[in-house]
Enzyme design. Structure first.
Site, PDB file in Angstrom:
ATOM      1  N   SER A  14      60.645 -19.510   1.146  1.00 25.16           N
ATOM      2  CA  SER A  14      60.621 -20.578   2.331  1.00 25.16           C
ATOM      3  C   SER A  14      61.739 -20.497   3.131  1.00 25.16           C
ATOM      4  O   SER A  14      61.773 -20.736   4.278  1.00 25.16           O
ATOM      5  CB  SER A  14      60.966 -21.956   1.358  1.00 25.16           C
ATOM      6  OG  SER A  14      62.350 -21.961   0.642  1.00 25.16           O
ATOM      7  N   ASN A 108      73.525 -13.142   3.899  1.00 26.40           N
ATOM      8  CA  ASN A 108      72.912 -13.685   2.377  1.00 26.40           C
ATOM      9  C   ASN A 108      73.068 -15.147   2.369  1.00 26.40           C
ATOM     10  O   ASN A 108      74.027 -15.844   2.745  1.00 26.40           O
ATOM     11  CB  ASN A 108      73.353 -13.117   1.254  1.00 26.40           C
ATOM     12  CG  ASN A 108      72.664 -13.630  -0.005  1.00 26.40           C
ATOM     13  OD1 ASN A 108      71.546 -13.509  -0.016  1.00 26.40           O
ATOM     14  ND2 ASN A 108      73.579 -13.866  -1.119  1.00 26.40           N
ATOM     15  N   HIS A 110      73.352 -18.363  -0.363  1.00 31.12           N
ATOM     16  CA  HIS A 110      73.489 -18.633  -1.681  1.00 31.12           C
ATOM     17  C   HIS A 110      73.592 -20.068  -1.886  1.00 31.12           C
ATOM     18  O   HIS A 110      74.223 -20.791  -1.181  1.00 31.12           O
ATOM     19  CB  HIS A 110      74.746 -18.031  -2.017  1.00 31.12           C
ATOM     20  CG  HIS A 110      75.265 -18.121  -3.390  1.00 31.12           C
ATOM     21  ND1 HIS A 110      74.596 -17.491  -4.558  1.00 31.12           N
ATOM     22  CD2 HIS A 110      75.921 -19.070  -4.158  1.00 31.12           C
ATOM     23  CE1 HIS A 110      74.872 -17.885  -5.722  1.00 31.12           C
ATOM     24  NE2 HIS A 110      76.066 -18.804  -5.511  1.00 31.12           N
ATOM     25  N   GLU A 175      69.100 -25.595   3.217  1.00 26.53           N
ATOM     26  CA  GLU A 175      69.067 -24.182   3.543  1.00 26.53           C
ATOM     27  C   GLU A 175      68.419 -23.629   4.605  1.00 26.53           C
ATOM     28  O   GLU A 175      68.710 -22.861   5.599  1.00 26.53           O
ATOM     29  CB  GLU A 175      68.533 -23.284   2.118  1.00 26.53           C
ATOM     30  CG  GLU A 175      69.537 -23.183   0.953  1.00 26.53           C
ATOM     31  CD  GLU A 175      68.791 -22.613  -0.327  1.00 26.53           C
ATOM     32  OE1 GLU A 175      68.469 -21.615  -0.044  1.00 26.53           O
ATOM     33  OE2 GLU A 175      69.073 -23.163  -1.204  1.00 26.53           O
TER      34      GLU A 175
HETATM   35  C1  GRF Z   1      67.039 -19.860  -2.457  1.00 32.71           C
HETATM   36  O1  GRF Z   1      67.706 -20.872  -3.087  1.00 32.71           O
HETATM   37  C2  GRF Z   1      68.315 -18.963  -2.142  1.00 32.71           C
HETATM   38  O2  GRF Z   1      69.496 -19.797  -1.924  1.00 32.71           O
HETATM   39  C3  GRF Z   1      68.515 -18.116  -3.172  1.00 32.71           C
HETATM   40  O3  GRF Z   1      67.187 -17.871  -3.839  1.00 32.71           O
HETATM   41  C4  GRF Z   1      66.140 -19.091  -3.230  1.00 32.71           C
HETATM   42  C5  GRF Z   1      65.235 -18.579  -2.421  1.00 32.71           C
HETATM   43  O4  GRF Z   1      64.284 -19.438  -2.201  1.00 32.71           O
HETATM   44  N1  GRF Z   1      69.147 -17.042  -2.818  1.00 32.71           N
HETATM   45  P1  GRF Z   1      63.101 -19.172  -1.224  1.00 32.71           P
HETATM   46  O5  GRF Z   1      62.568 -17.875  -1.816  1.00 32.71           O
HETATM   47  O6  GRF Z   1      63.700 -18.904   0.208  1.00 32.71           O
HETATM   48  O7  GRF Z   1      62.293 -20.270  -1.317  1.00 32.71           O
END
Ligand code: GRF
Length: 197
Positions: A14, A108, A110, A175
């Site tokens: 996502s 990255n 997180h 995010e």
């Molecule tokens: C997200 O929570 C990111 O912060 C972590 O892994 C997850 C990935 O989710 N590193 P997606 O595949 O982007 O939905």
């Protein structure tokens, strides 16, 4: 000159979709590649459906030989000539050797307010600690896990009755705001951190 971006993931992607969707118009970057270490990562199909090149480098045949896996990874990535790598849920720890090749050009996301809660289970740990807020961080990747200069953070409240899954869903929305905002600046050479709330 257009900045070429490779996105590495292991799951649903996502964040990757949020990044792809942001790279239009006067954005300085365009997607060059979405790569996964898992052939069944849902993100691969989403990328292909958006017309972006996809690649798989399965880590399993390499066993404990991380250096050989990372050599194969690097080689496959280089076939697409990216300038920047965005890790977006890429669930392999990268060694200092790989990181050095991309130092200053790899970022990255997180799901915690670093330096709190490096590693896994960030949401459960925030709840267990009785925190009143949580969030996410985009940072430059260095050899230390979930470390490196912070490029941006977004905060969300923790509400009473939150489960780890409820909190994760709230953080994930943040995010999707934060990562594209940071990438746009990073692709322009701007490393001043941004803070969303
Ligand atoms: C997200 O929570 C990111 O912060 C972590 O892994 C997850 C990935 O989710 N590193 P997606 O595949 O982007 O939905």
């Amino acid at each position: 000159m257009t900045v070429r971006v490779a996105i590495l993931l292991s799951g649903g992607g996502s964040n990757m979709v949020a990044l792809l969707d942001s790279m239009t118009g006067d954005h300085p970057a365009r997607p060059a590649l979405v790569l996964s270490n898992r052939a069944d990562a849902g993100g691969l199909q989403k990328a292909a459906a958006r017309g972006v090149a996809t690649e798989v480098v399965d880590h399993r045949p390499f066993g404990e030989d991380r250096a050989s896996f990372e050599d194969a990874l690097h080689q496959r990535i280089m076939e697409h000539s990216p300038d920047i790598i965005c890790l977006a849920g890429f669930m392999r720890v990268l060694t200092g050797g790989f990181v050095a090749r991309w130092q200053g050009r790899m970022i990255n996301i997180h799901p915690s307010l670093l330096p709190k809660y490096r590693g896994l289970h960030t949401h459960a740990r925030a709840l267990d600690a009785g925190d009143v807020e949580a969030g996410c961080t985009v940072h430059e990747v260095t050899a230390a896990l979930d470390d490196g200069p912070i490029l941006g953070q977004a905060r969300v409240p923790i509400k009473s009755g939150d489960s780890a899954d409820m909190l994760a869903a709230r953080v994930l929305k943040a995010e999707h705001q934060l990562y594209p905002a940071v990438l746009r600046r990073f692709a322009d050479g701007n490393r001043t951190p941004i803070y969303l709330s």
